[in-house]
Design an enzyme around this catalytic site. Structure first.
Site, mmCIF file in Angstrom:
data_model
loop_
_atom_site.group_PDB
_atom_site.id
_atom_site.type_symbol
_atom_site.label_atom_id
_atom_site.label_comp_id
_atom_site.label_asym_id
_atom_site.label_seq_id
_atom_site.Cartn_x
_atom_site.Cartn_y
_atom_site.Cartn_z
ATOM 1 N N ILE A 14 -4.315 -22.110 -14.093
ATOM 2 C CA ILE A 14 -3.322 -23.197 -14.115
ATOM 3 C C ILE A 14 -1.958 -22.665 -13.686
ATOM 4 N N ALA A 84 0.737 -17.797 -20.216
ATOM 5 C CA ALA A 84 -0.077 -16.582 -20.390
ATOM 6 C C ALA A 84 -0.833 -16.651 -21.705
ATOM 7 N N GLU A 86 -5.026 -15.481 -23.539
ATOM 8 C CA GLU A 86 -6.475 -15.309 -23.423
ATOM 9 C C GLU A 86 -7.021 -16.719 -23.573
ATOM 10 N N THR A 135 -3.410 -26.475 -25.813
ATOM 11 C CA THR A 135 -4.711 -27.067 -25.532
ATOM 12 C C THR A 135 -5.061 -28.165 -26.532
ATOM 13 N N ASP A 136 -5.947 -29.064 -26.121
ATOM 14 C CA ASP A 136 -6.417 -30.104 -27.058
ATOM 15 C C ASP A 136 -7.349 -29.515 -28.116
ATOM 16 N N GLU A 137 -7.828 -28.269 -27.892
ATOM 17 C CA GLU A 137 -8.797 -27.684 -28.832
ATOM 18 C C GLU A 137 -8.185 -27.439 -30.209
ATOM 19 N N TYR A 183 -10.243 -18.771 -30.434
ATOM 20 C CA TYR A 183 -9.293 -19.154 -29.373
ATOM 21 C C TYR A 183 -8.374 -20.271 -29.851
ATOM 22 N N ALA A 185 -7.775 -21.329 -32.837
ATOM 23 C CA ALA A 185 -6.961 -20.931 -33.989
ATOM 24 C C ALA A 185 -5.732 -20.161 -33.516
ATOM 25 N N LYS A 187 -4.293 -20.413 -30.541
ATOM 26 C CA LYS A 187 -3.383 -21.333 -29.840
ATOM 27 C C LYS A 187 -2.633 -22.194 -30.867
ATOM 28 N N ASN A 213 -9.172 -28.472 -17.704
ATOM 29 C CA ASN A 213 -8.747 -28.540 -16.294
ATOM 30 C C ASN A 213 -9.876 -28.101 -15.380
ATOM 31 N N ARG A 247 -16.450 -33.229 -22.818
ATOM 32 C CA ARG A 247 -15.125 -32.730 -22.497
ATOM 33 C C ARG A 247 -14.407 -33.772 -21.626
ATOM 34 N N ASN A 282 -21.587 -32.650 -20.845
ATOM 35 C CA ASN A 282 -21.789 -31.498 -19.964
ATOM 36 C C ASN A 282 -22.953 -31.710 -19.007
HETATM 37 P P1 NAD Z 1 -6.417 -18.044 -17.292
HETATM 38 O O1 NAD Z 1 -7.248 -17.227 -18.221
HETATM 39 O O2 NAD Z 1 -6.968 -18.451 -15.997
HETATM 40 O O3 NAD Z 1 -5.042 -17.271 -16.995
HETATM 41 C C1 NAD Z 1 -4.329 -16.604 -17.985
HETATM 42 C C2 NAD Z 1 -3.281 -15.724 -17.320
HETATM 43 O O4 NAD Z 1 -2.513 -15.089 -18.348
HETATM 44 C C3 NAD Z 1 -3.875 -14.609 -16.458
HETATM 45 O O5 NAD Z 1 -3.174 -14.525 -15.236
HETATM 46 C C4 NAD Z 1 -3.660 -13.351 -17.292
HETATM 47 O O6 NAD Z 1 -3.493 -12.186 -16.508
HETATM 48 C C5 NAD Z 1 -2.394 -13.713 -18.040
HETATM 49 N N1 NAD Z 1 -2.270 -12.954 -19.295
HETATM 50 C C6 NAD Z 1 -3.205 -12.823 -20.269
HETATM 51 N N2 NAD Z 1 -2.739 -12.026 -21.248
HETATM 52 C C7 NAD Z 1 -1.462 -11.668 -20.890
HETATM 53 C C8 NAD Z 1 -0.461 -10.879 -21.486
HETATM 54 N N3 NAD Z 1 -0.678 -10.252 -22.659
HETATM 55 N N4 NAD Z 1 0.722 -10.756 -20.862
HETATM 56 C C9 NAD Z 1 0.945 -11.370 -19.675
HETATM 57 N N5 NAD Z 1 0.026 -12.102 -19.047
HETATM 58 C C10 NAD Z 1 -1.168 -12.261 -19.648
HETATM 59 O O7 NAD Z 1 -5.948 -19.288 -18.159
HETATM 60 P P2 NAD Z 1 -5.739 -20.820 -17.728
HETATM 61 O O8 NAD Z 1 -7.034 -21.512 -17.821
HETATM 62 O O9 NAD Z 1 -4.948 -20.876 -16.487
HETATM 63 O O10 NAD Z 1 -4.838 -21.320 -18.960
HETATM 64 C C11 NAD Z 1 -3.421 -21.171 -18.912
HETATM 65 C C12 NAD Z 1 -2.838 -21.726 -20.206
HETATM 66 O O11 NAD Z 1 -3.178 -23.094 -20.336
HETATM 67 C C13 NAD Z 1 -3.365 -21.042 -21.465
HETATM 68 O O12 NAD Z 1 -2.290 -20.938 -22.366
HETATM 69 C C14 NAD Z 1 -4.417 -21.993 -21.998
HETATM 70 O O13 NAD Z 1 -4.524 -21.894 -23.391
HETATM 71 C C15 NAD Z 1 -3.835 -23.337 -21.571
HETATM 72 N N6 NAD Z 1 -4.819 -24.412 -21.329
HETATM 73 C C16 NAD Z 1 -5.886 -24.213 -20.478
HETATM 74 C C17 NAD Z 1 -6.750 -25.282 -20.212
HETATM 75 C C18 NAD Z 1 -7.918 -25.120 -19.258
HETATM 76 O O14 NAD Z 1 -8.723 -26.046 -19.141
HETATM 77 N N7 NAD Z 1 -8.054 -24.019 -18.556
HETATM 78 C C19 NAD Z 1 -6.539 -26.521 -20.812
HETATM 79 C C20 NAD Z 1 -5.457 -26.678 -21.689
HETATM 80 C C21 NAD Z 1 -4.593 -25.612 -21.918
HETATM 81 O O1 DAU Z 2 -10.054 -28.315 -23.721
HETATM 82 C C1 DAU Z 2 -9.206 -27.383 -23.126
HETATM 83 C C2 DAU Z 2 -9.893 -26.039 -23.031
HETATM 84 O O2 DAU Z 2 -10.872 -26.142 -21.997
HETATM 85 C C3 DAU Z 2 -8.940 -24.890 -22.738
HETATM 86 O O3 DAU Z 2 -8.026 -24.760 -23.788
HETATM 87 C C4 DAU Z 2 -9.704 -23.578 -22.530
HETATM 88 O O4 DAU Z 2 -8.816 -22.548 -22.159
HETATM 89 C C5 DAU Z 2 -10.715 -23.792 -21.413
HETATM 90 O O5 DAU Z 2 -11.480 -22.625 -21.220
HETATM 91 C C6 DAU Z 2 -11.625 -24.982 -21.734
HETATM 92 O O6 DAU Z 2 -12.474 -24.678 -22.876
HETATM 93 P P1 DAU Z 2 -14.029 -25.075 -22.916
HETATM 94 O O7 DAU Z 2 -14.688 -24.186 -23.875
HETATM 95 O O8 DAU Z 2 -14.187 -26.541 -23.075
HETATM 96 O O9 DAU Z 2 -14.425 -24.711 -21.373
HETATM 97 P P2 DAU Z 2 -15.718 -23.979 -20.752
HETATM 98 O O10 DAU Z 2 -15.605 -24.120 -19.275
HETATM 99 O O11 DAU Z 2 -15.923 -22.628 -21.331
HETATM 100 O O12 DAU Z 2 -16.912 -24.899 -21.261
HETATM 101 C C7 DAU Z 2 -16.964 -26.287 -20.965
HETATM 102 C C8 DAU Z 2 -18.185 -26.854 -21.691
HETATM 103 O O13 DAU Z 2 -19.371 -26.332 -21.067
HETATM 104 C C9 DAU Z 2 -18.284 -26.455 -23.158
HETATM 105 O O14 DAU Z 2 -18.831 -27.545 -23.888
HETATM 106 C C10 DAU Z 2 -19.256 -25.287 -23.168
HETATM 107 C C11 DAU Z 2 -20.177 -25.600 -21.990
HETATM 108 N N1 DAU Z 2 -20.710 -24.427 -21.273
HETATM 109 C C12 DAU Z 2 -19.849 -23.492 -20.821
HETATM 110 C C13 DAU Z 2 -20.286 -22.384 -20.132
HETATM 111 C C14 DAU Z 2 -19.318 -21.325 -19.651
HETATM 112 C C15 DAU Z 2 -22.085 -24.318 -21.032
HETATM 113 O O15 DAU Z 2 -22.880 -25.195 -21.420
HETATM 114 N N2 DAU Z 2 -22.530 -23.207 -20.341
HETATM 115 C C16 DAU Z 2 -21.699 -22.234 -19.900
HETATM 116 O O16 DAU Z 2 -22.179 -21.231 -19.301
#
Ligand code: NAD
Ligand code: DAU
Length: 377
Positions: A14, A84, A86, A135-137, A183, A185, A187, A213, A247, A282
């Protein structure tokens, strides 16, 4: 107006879309991408903006308070957009400590450094902003009391005709936090710290909670890029449990647009939910991906359905997420722009067209290449 903005996690999924949007849209801003480059960070996500004069990359760990405080001073930072983290639930189940360290202690280090720097200025917090992306989680899991689906109470561009809601409850900004995974917890804890810095010290903070996303540059450990790549390579698709979990999916550029609007126009101390009103089980989503990949690759219809492999469920797997983002629509006029089937086709095409990007990750090459390149600078 000139602004000096740090975007943390800008080399991630993102974050890279947010950096790209801000660098292109605001040539007068100084955009600093601060990222540790963990396994999830990849500067290849930003090749198209890396030479722009208003962009700078800084390799830094958000837990490094001293280094961040110095950066705040050197760059006269007035805005922080904090992504940033995990981010992968499965990794948090195996290694919760790293999640607490980065997501909780890292966020706290940023908050404290920003506090000390901004409070040292004559104008203090005026014109400053600490925007935390969450996150919504954190809200926990919703019920699946309509497993066959009902007419959703809201419609947006993102949800297609005939689209369903799988329960009659939704996440609102007022929903009580009830995180389940390490995760979520971590956030939730970071969200509380951000709000505490507003309530205790008056720091101008904002928190947003977004749904799942999807789109280009997502690390292929997450459902959508992992499955697209596996379908392409005729590898098994590991569906957790029965594939019934729900989701709410939002195209990543729509999230980035929301972040732009909220950073500039959002009200301090507010929370905004961001979502697509776009619930998918899913297994249904996986079938859409299979159909789309097969169509683009010229395979017979449903050719790849045989790759579906039901595996042991994720521990504590949340049943359903569904965001109500009416507040953001009403207060700031933001709406998703892309219909889901259109978004997923665009996403599938992107991954298939960018096989080099995918291969450099699956082979591990990307980490070495960018680590070396960074050292040379
Ligand atoms: P991502 O894992 O793709 O990217 C995380 C980035 O943070 C990476 O570039 C990593 O190098 C950097 N990073 C990790 N630890 C770090 C540290 N200690 N110092 C500096 N940089 C560090 O994550 P994403 O999916 O892009 O999510 C970005 C943010 O959005 C997160 O805070 C996540 O909780 C939130 N979010 C993600 C989703 C989703 O669907 N992916 C949805 C809602 C919220
Ligand atoms: O809701 C927002 C969150 O969405 C973000 O905060 C997280 O950073 C992001 O990773 C995402 O979390 P999810 O756990 O929902 O995403 P993931 O892509 O890991 O999984 C999506 C759904 O698919 C979930 O119900 C678990 C399932 N899944 C996932 C994987 C990786 C499978 O069934 N098989 C798989 O191999």
């Amino acid at each position: 107006m000139k602004r000096n903005i740090v975007i943390t996690g800008g080399a991630g999924f993102i974050g890279s879309h947010v950096v790209r949007l801000f660098v292109n849209k605001y040539p007068g801003y100084n955009i600093i991408n601060l990222d540790k480059l963990t396994y999830a960070g990849n500067l290849a996500n930003l090749k198209d903006v890396e030479d722009k004069p208003n962009y700078k990359f800084v390799k830094m760990d958000i837990c490094d308070f001293d280094a961040f405080f110095k950066l705040m001073q050197d760059e006269k930072v007035d805005g922080i957009i904090h992504l940033a983290a995990e981010s992968h639930v499965d990794r948090s189940i195996k290694d919760p400590f790293t999640f607490a360290k980065t997501n909780v202690m890292g966020t706290l280090a940023l908050l404290q450094a920003a506090k000390l720097y901004w409070e040292s200025l004559p104008e203090k917090y005026e014109g400053k902003r600490f925007y935390h992306i969450s996150t919504d989680e954190v809200y926990g899991a919703l019920s699946m009391n309509h497993p066959e689906g009902i007419e959703p109470p809201f419609k947006t561009v993102a949800s297609s005709e005939g689209h369903k809601a799988y329960g009659d409850d939704f996440f609102y900004e007022t929903t009580k936090y009830n995180p389940h995974s390490p995760y979520s917890a971590s956030k939730a804890s970071s969200d509380h710290f951000v709000r505490a810095y507003h309530d205790t010290y008056g720091m101008p903070t904002i928190v947003t909670n977004c749904s799942n996303n999807y789109g280009p540059y997502q690390f292929p450990e997450k459902l959508i890029p992992l499955f697209i790549n596996n379908i392409r390579n005729r590898k098994p698709l590991p569906v957790y449990g029965k594939g019934e979990n729900v989701r709410d999916w939002l195209y990543v550029e729509d999230h980035a647009r929301a972040i732009d609007v909220i950073f500039h126009e959002g009200k301090v101390a507010e929370t905004y939910n961001i979502g697509g009103f776009n619930e998918w089980k899913n297994i249904d989503l996986i079938k859409v991906m299979i159909k789309t990949v097969d169509k683009i690759l010229g395979n017979p219809e449903d050719h790849s359905l045989d790759l579906i492999t039901y595996v042991t469920d994720r521990l504590g797997h949340d049943a359903r997420y569904a965001i109500d983002s009416t507040k953001l629509q009403k207060d700031l006029g933001w709406e998703p722009s892309l219909q889901f089937e259109e978004g997923i086709e665009k996403t599938v095409r992107w991954y298939l067209d960018n096989q080099e990007w995918m291969d450099s990750i699956t082979s591990g090459e990307y980490e070495k290449y960018y680590a070396d390149m960074y050292k040379e600078r």
